[in-house]
Design an enzyme around this catalytic site. Structure first.
Site, PDB file in Angstrom:
ATOM      1  N   GLY A  59       0.868  -1.309   0.043  1.00  0.00           N
ATOM      2  CA  GLY A  59      -0.002   0.050   0.031  1.00  0.00           C
ATOM      3  C   GLY A  59       0.754   1.251  -0.066  1.00  0.00           C
ATOM      4  N   CYS A  60       2.259   1.061   0.239  1.00  0.00           N
ATOM      5  CA  CYS A  60       2.899   2.204  -0.032  1.00  0.00           C
ATOM      6  C   CYS A  60       3.663   2.254  -1.056  1.00  0.00           C
ATOM      7  CB  CYS A  60       4.168   1.987   1.242  1.00  0.00           C
ATOM      8  SG  CYS A  60       3.500   1.891   2.943  1.00  0.00           S
TER       9      CYS A  60
END
Length: 146
Positions: A59-60
């Site tokens: 998600g980063c």
């Protein structure tokens, strides 16, 4: 990884208040970003062996790895990123959440993000990454409580 240290502030709320006060000293976001980068440079070294898929936070946009140690009475987190600004965000997260009880971690909302204006000054991908790190930390705490 088991070298648990005393947190700078006695509670997550005190840590958030201290962060808000520190960021209040800076007049503009150029200075605040530089402070974030400086905080990230102070993260302890992260073992290369821990930079694996199991510890990676998805998600980063940048690469982020997060590990945990301890139990429900006290969880210790270590993390790193290949991005200078994200490393600073990690430093703030660890200051608020690391070396706290699982219950305190679950109960603490990251109000400092709004208070220092961070939410308005992060790109959508960095905001998503910060949210992903927070979800992972809270999930580890909830797991410790189960």
């Amino acid at each position: 990884m088991n070298n648990l240290v005393e947190p700078q502030e006695p509670t997550a709320a005190a840590a958030q208040a201290a962060i808000a006060e520190e960021f209040g000293f800076f007049g503009d976001w150029t200075e605040r970003y530089q402070y974030l980068i400086d905080l990230g440079k102070q993260l302890p070294p992260f073992p290369d062996a821990e930079k694996n898929e199991e510890n990676r936070v998805h998600g980063c946009q940048s690469m982020v790895w997060l590990t945990r140690a301890g139990d429900a009475s006290r969880l210790h987190f270590e993390a790193t990123s290949d991005s200078a600004i994200v490393s600073g965000l990690i430093a703030l997260l660890l200051r608020v959440y690391s070396d706290r009880s699982a219950q305190e971690i679950v109960d603490t909302e990251p109000s400092y993000i709004r208070e220092i204006g961070l939410a308005k000054h992060l790109s959508p991908t960095r905001s998503n990454g910060l949210a992903a790190m927070l979800v992972r930390i809270k999930a580890y705490a909830a797991e410790a409580l189960a």
